[in-house]
Design a protein around this motif. Structure first.
Motif, PDB file in Angstrom:
ATOM      1  N   GLN A   1      26.736   6.046 -13.295  1.00 12.89           N
ATOM      2  CA  GLN A   1      25.356   5.820 -13.709  1.00 12.89           C
ATOM      3  C   GLN A   1      24.484   7.051 -13.444  1.00 12.89           C
ATOM      4  OE1 GLN A   1      23.507   2.415 -11.828  1.00 12.89           O
ATOM      5  NE2 GLN A   1      22.473   1.835 -13.717  1.00 12.89           N
ATOM      6  N   THR A   2      24.857   7.836 -12.429  1.00 11.09           N
ATOM      7  CA  THR A   2      24.053   9.023 -12.083  1.00 11.09           C
ATOM      8  C   THR A   2      24.494  10.262 -12.844  1.00 11.09           C
ATOM      9  OG1 THR A   2      25.534   9.480 -10.219  1.00 11.09           O
ATOM     10  CG2 THR A   2      23.582   8.150  -9.774  1.00 11.09           C
ATOM     11  N   ASP A   3      25.380  10.095 -13.803  1.00  9.28           N
ATOM     12  CA  ASP A   3      25.895  11.228 -14.597  1.00  9.28           C
ATOM     13  C   ASP A   3      26.396  12.364 -13.710  1.00  9.28           C
ATOM     14  OD1 ASP A   3      25.315   9.966 -17.007  1.00  9.28           O
ATOM     15  OD2 ASP A   3      23.246  10.699 -16.978  1.00  9.28           O
ATOM     16  N   PRO A   4      27.399  12.116 -12.861  1.00  5.39           N
ATOM     17  CA  PRO A   4      27.872  13.178 -11.959  1.00  5.39           C
ATOM     18  C   PRO A   4      28.668  14.269 -12.670  1.00  5.39           C
ATOM     19  CG  PRO A   4      29.290  11.259 -11.770  1.00  5.39           C
ATOM     20  CD  PRO A   4      28.160  10.856 -12.683  1.00  5.39           C
ATOM     21  N   CYS A   5      29.156  13.997 -13.879  1.00  5.97           N
ATOM     22  CA  CYS A   5      29.979  14.987 -14.599  1.00  5.97           C
ATOM     23  C   CYS A   5      29.056  15.861 -15.445  1.00  5.97           C
ATOM     24  CB  CYS A   5      31.011  14.280 -15.468  1.00  5.97           C
ATOM     25  SG  CYS A   5      32.048  13.109 -14.535  1.00  5.97           S
ATOM     26  N   VAL A   6      28.754  17.068 -14.950  1.00  8.75           N
ATOM     27  CA  VAL A   6      27.747  17.940 -15.571  1.00  8.75           C
ATOM     28  C   VAL A   6      28.152  18.299 -16.993  1.00  8.75           C
ATOM     29  CG1 VAL A   6      26.497  20.115 -15.370  1.00  8.75           C
ATOM     30  CG2 VAL A   6      27.130  18.846 -13.305  1.00  8.75           C
ATOM     31  N   HIS A   7      29.394  18.703 -17.185  1.00  6.63           N
ATOM     32  CA  HIS A   7      29.884  19.081 -18.523  1.00  6.63           C
ATOM     33  C   HIS A   7      31.162  18.293 -18.818  1.00  6.63           C
ATOM     34  CE1 HIS A   7      27.028  22.404 -18.891  1.00  6.63           C
ATOM     35  NE2 HIS A   7      27.344  22.759 -17.651  1.00  6.63           N
ATOM     36  N   GLY A   8      31.040  16.963 -18.822  1.00  4.32           N
ATOM     37  CA  GLY A   8      32.220  16.151 -19.076  1.00  4.32           C
ATOM     38  C   GLY A   8      31.855  14.678 -19.196  1.00  4.32           C
ATOM     39  N   ILE A  24      36.334  13.784 -16.946  1.00  7.32           N
ATOM     40  CA  ILE A  24      37.148  14.442 -17.969  1.00  7.32           C
ATOM     41  C   ILE A  24      36.293  15.567 -18.551  1.00  7.32           C
ATOM     42  CG2 ILE A  24      38.388  14.153 -20.135  1.00  7.32           C
ATOM     43  CD1 ILE A  24      38.697  11.193 -19.451  1.00  7.32           C
ATOM     44  N   CYS A  25      36.637  16.808 -18.208  1.00  9.36           N
ATOM     45  CA  CYS A  25      35.769  17.955 -18.492  1.00  9.36           C
ATOM     46  C   CYS A  25      35.839  18.382 -19.956  1.00  9.36           C
ATOM     47  CB  CYS A  25      36.156  19.145 -17.605  1.00  9.36           C
ATOM     48  SG  CYS A  25      35.994  18.796 -15.837  1.00  9.36           S
ATOM     49  N   HIS A  26      34.673  18.867 -20.447  1.00 13.17           N
ATOM     50  CA  HIS A  26      34.633  19.479 -21.764  1.00 13.17           C
ATOM     51  C   HIS A  26      35.373  20.817 -21.723  1.00 13.17           C
ATOM     52  CE1 HIS A  26      30.634  17.128 -22.441  1.00 13.17           C
ATOM     53  NE2 HIS A  26      31.702  16.361 -22.591  1.00 13.17           N
ATOM     54  N   HIS A  27      35.760  21.325 -22.922  1.00 17.44           N
ATOM     55  CA  HIS A  27      36.468  22.600 -23.014  1.00 17.44           C
ATOM     56  C   HIS A  27      35.643  23.732 -22.378  1.00 17.44           C
ATOM     57  CE1 HIS A  27      39.085  25.692 -24.511  1.00 17.44           C
ATOM     58  NE2 HIS A  27      38.060  26.313 -25.064  1.00 17.44           N
ATOM     59  N   GLY A  28      36.273  24.485 -21.527  1.00 19.08           N
ATOM     60  CA  GLY A  28      35.597  25.617 -20.889  1.00 19.08           C
ATOM     61  C   GLY A  28      35.063  25.315 -19.513  1.00 19.08           C
ATOM     62  N   TYR A  29      35.250  24.062 -19.009  1.00 19.62           N
ATOM     63  CA  TYR A  29      34.732  23.698 -17.694  1.00 19.62           C
ATOM     64  C   TYR A  29      35.826  22.999 -16.890  1.00 19.62           C
ATOM     65  CZ  TYR A  29      30.156  24.892 -19.482  1.00 19.62           C
ATOM     66  OH  TYR A  29      29.086  25.575 -20.000  1.00 19.62           O
ATOM     67  N   GLU A  30      35.684  23.055 -15.568  1.00 19.16           N
ATOM     68  CA  GLU A  30      36.653  22.435 -14.683  1.00 19.16           C
ATOM     69  C   GLU A  30      35.966  22.086 -13.367  1.00 19.16           C
ATOM     70  OE1 GLU A  30      39.622  25.427 -14.404  1.00 19.16           O
ATOM     71  OE2 GLU A  30      38.446  26.738 -13.113  1.00 19.16           O
ATOM     72  N   GLY A  31      36.730  21.462 -12.452  1.00 17.99           N
ATOM     73  CA  GLY A  31      36.191  21.089 -11.152  1.00 17.99           C
ATOM     74  C   GLY A  31      35.925  19.601 -11.055  1.00 17.99           C
ATOM     75  N   ARG A  32      35.651  19.131  -9.832  1.00 22.93           N
ATOM     76  CA  ARG A  32      35.397  17.714  -9.562  1.00 22.93           C
ATOM     77  C   ARG A  32      34.284  17.172 -10.448  1.00 22.93           C
ATOM     78  NH1 ARG A  32      36.101  12.437  -7.872  1.00 22.93           N
ATOM     79  NH2 ARG A  32      34.381  11.716  -6.575  1.00 22.93           N
ATOM     80  N   HIS A  33      33.218  17.967 -10.654  1.00 28.13           N
ATOM     81  CA  HIS A  33      32.063  17.510 -11.435  1.00 28.13           C
ATOM     82  C   HIS A  33      31.927  18.271 -12.748  1.00 28.13           C
ATOM     83  CE1 HIS A  33      30.917  16.513  -7.184  1.00 28.13           C
ATOM     84  NE2 HIS A  33      30.790  15.332  -7.761  1.00 28.13           N
ATOM     85  N   CYS A  34      33.009  18.941 -13.193  1.00 27.30           N
ATOM     86  CA  CYS A  34      32.987  19.709 -14.444  1.00 27.30           C
ATOM     87  C   CYS A  34      31.836  20.716 -14.459  1.00 27.30           C
ATOM     88  CB  CYS A  34      32.876  18.796 -15.669  1.00 27.30           C
ATOM     89  SG  CYS A  34      34.237  17.616 -15.819  1.00 27.30           S
ATOM     90  N   ASN A  35      31.565  21.294 -13.299  1.00 23.17           N
ATOM     91  CA  ASN A  35      30.433  22.226 -13.186  1.00 23.17           C
ATOM     92  C   ASN A  35      30.880  23.663 -12.965  1.00 23.17           C
ATOM     93  OD1 ASN A  35      31.428  21.593 -10.662  1.00 23.17           O
ATOM     94  ND2 ASN A  35      29.473  21.792  -9.620  1.00 23.17           N
ATOM     95  N   PHE A  36      32.195  23.912 -13.026  1.00 21.53           N
ATOM     96  CA  PHE A  36      32.701  25.280 -12.876  1.00 21.53           C
ATOM     97  C   PHE A  36      33.165  25.781 -14.241  1.00 21.53           C
ATOM     98  CE2 PHE A  36      34.094  24.252  -8.275  1.00 21.53           C
ATOM     99  CZ  PHE A  36      32.780  24.450  -7.838  1.00 21.53           C
ATOM    100  N   SER A  37      32.509  26.815 -14.733  1.00 23.24           N
ATOM    101  CA  SER A  37      32.925  27.404 -16.000  1.00 23.24           C
ATOM    102  C   SER A  37      34.148  28.268 -15.771  1.00 23.24           C
ATOM    103  CB  SER A  37      31.791  28.255 -16.590  1.00 23.24           C
ATOM    104  OG  SER A  37      32.258  29.024 -17.674  1.00 23.24           O
TER     105      SER A  37
END
Length: 523
Positions: free
Chosen positions: A243-250, A262-275
């Protein structure tokens, strides 16, 4: 011949071609036929290697045609074929191989592909391919384990002793637990059913108080059995961790007591916040790149260290070969054994079983070797072209153990010779005196390098003994002048400039040589 009458009858003088054969003097003609000048010298060949053309010219000016005279017969330009040495062939990469098998059978691993410098293979002093021969990418064949439900627990106690009540049972997604990339169990982790004495009066559920759930009558009250993802007295409070949208790019997926991104293309990490932008340029020369929040980390292959995995943990080319770091000729970064300084060196891994550290290379005269003493101490030139490694580095590396020196020479006629000198090392500054034993090889050592054994290294600004460095050009271990000077001036190969040129007296006397390479290795 009566030219006056012919002219009056037939107007001979008005026809120049006719008049020049019949009455040139009467008609006042001064006819001059053209004639060729001598041929000019042949021009230079229009190529520097392979086959080309030379040309020469002449002009119709000896004399030039006048007053209707005939032009010269023939061509004003002449050409012929000229032949040069074969051109250098610069190396080119082959196509990438197919991606190899993933390093793991489940979850996240690596795939590797390779290419080689064979399209074409470099030859005739051509450049080796630049760039990486290996490439890696992430792969995920399948999840190691998808989640599975445990057995249902026993039914709980009924919530009412009179009227409609409920009881519940639960299960957990632990048979097995899902792996990091496995799927969470589908369905609810608990369930309820009605229970109790249904003869009691029921009325509390008529208003549907359970917003996201099922209402059950209880004694003088009601109970809400909440749908998955909700809790509270009225089942109106969301328990979703997404509910808090923890996945920045995913995309967020709810799991039991947790969530997964589940990260978008080009991102990784627990919260999809590492390019993973930082790894796109492949900065890790001999390792695997992992992107971080504002940087990257290189996990180096065996035998390499440094932020970009570009430094070997070897102290010379002998180490690189015998530690199985690499068996290919090329440029490597090493750590000197005594000063612990990083130094870029060129390793010859092909000549006589390899492991040679090259400290002098000359083949086209592109680098001036008439240098000051300090430049010879620190080195100069390009490590992939003509260069001198530096006396201080040669001294340190040759002092690491028993060392041999090798000289390879090529003359103007492309004949090639070599000579190997045992027990090579240099003295320390200021003299950097040469120490070698008698040589053996095809170049010969009757008038070779061993003549210079024990001699100090001298340059035109640092000649403390003789004046040979002033007249010879280039720094060298001069004795009473020189039997060898491979740092002399680079003249046209095959010409003779005495001790001023690049020569080896026992091979071609003082004739200027075409190539020179000096290198050493431990034994």
């Amino acid at each position: 011949m009566d030219c006056a009458k012919l002219n009056s009858l037939f107007s001979v003088c008005s026809d120049v071609n006719h008049a020049r054969n019949v009455c040139p003097r009467f008609c006042g003609l001064c006819i001059v036929d053209g004639n060729w000048t001598a041929w000019s010298s042949w021009s230079k060949c229009d190529v520097t290697c392979e086959n080309g053309q030379q040309s020469r010219t002449r002009s119709c000016t000896n004399p030039a045609p006048k007053n209707g005279g005939l032009d010269c017969v023939g061509d004003s330009t002449d050409v012929k074929v000229c032949k040069k040495e074969l051109c250098p062939v610069h190396g080119g990469w082959s196509g990438w191989s197919q991606w190899g098998v993933c390093s793991v059978t489940c979850d996240m691993g690596l795939q590797r592909r390779s290419r080689n410098c064979s399209n074409p293979v470099p030859s005739l002093a051509g450049n080796y391919c630049f760039g990486d021969s290996l490439d890696n990418k992430l792969c995920m064949p399948a999840p190691c384990a998808n989640g599975g439900w445990s057995n249902w627990s026993s039914w709980g106690i009924c919530s009412a002793t009179c009227g409609g009540g409920i009881r519940s049972q639960s299960r957990s997604c632990s048979n097995p637990h899902p792996s990091p990339y496995g799927k969470y169990c589908l369905g609810s982790n608990d369930r309820v059913e009605s229970c109790g004495n249904m003869n009691c009066e029921t009325k509390h559920c008529l208003s549907n108080p359970c917003v996201y759930g099922q209402c059950y009558e209880a004694l003088q009250d009601y109970l809400c059995s909440c749908n998955h993802g909700y809790e509270g007295r009225y089942c109106n409070i969301s328990t979703s961790r997404c509910q808090t949208d923890p996945c920045v790019h995913g995309t967020c997926v709810d799991m039991l007591n947790d969530y997964s991104c589940i990260c978008h293309h080009g991102y990784e990490g627990r919260h999809c916040n590492f390019s993973n932008f930082y790894c796109r340029t492949h900065p890790c020369m001999h390792g695997t790149c992992i992107s971080e929040n504002s940087d990257y980390t290189c996990y180096c292959s065996a035998g390499y260290v440094g932020k970009n995995c570009d430094i070997t943990n070897a102290s010379d080319c002998y180490d690189i070969l015998h530690r199985n770091i690499s068996s290919k000729s090329g440029v490597y970064n090493i750590i000197l054994w005594r000063t612990k300084q990083m130094k870029e060196v060129f390793c010859d891994m092909e000549t006589d079983l390899g492991g040679w550290t090259v400290f002098q290379n000359r083949f086209d005269g592109s680098v001036n070797f008439t240098r000051k003493f300090l430049e010879y101490i620190n080195g100069f030139g390009s490590i992939t072209g003509e260069f001198w490694l530096g006396l201080k580095y040669i001294e340190e590396m040759s002092a690491q153990g028993s060392t041999e020196l090798r000289i390879d020479l090529t003359a103007a006629d492309n004949s090639h010779v070599y000579e190997v000198y045992p027990n090579f090392h240099l003295g320390t500054n200021p003299g950097y005196n040469l120490h070698v034993n008698k040589g053996a090889g095809t170049a010969g050592d009757r008038s070779g390098l061993s003549y210079h054994n024990g001699r100090p290294f001298l340059t035109y600004d640092h000649d403390t003994v003789h004046i040979c460095a002033l007249g010879s050009g280039g720094g060298w271990w001069y004795g009473y002048c020189a039997d060898v000077n491979l740092n002399g001036k680079y003249f046209t190969p095959g010409t003779d400039h005495g001790i001023e040129g690049m020569f080896y007296r026992n091979f071609k006397n003082t004739e200027s040589l075409k190539t020179s390479k000096i290198m050493f290795r431990r034994v």
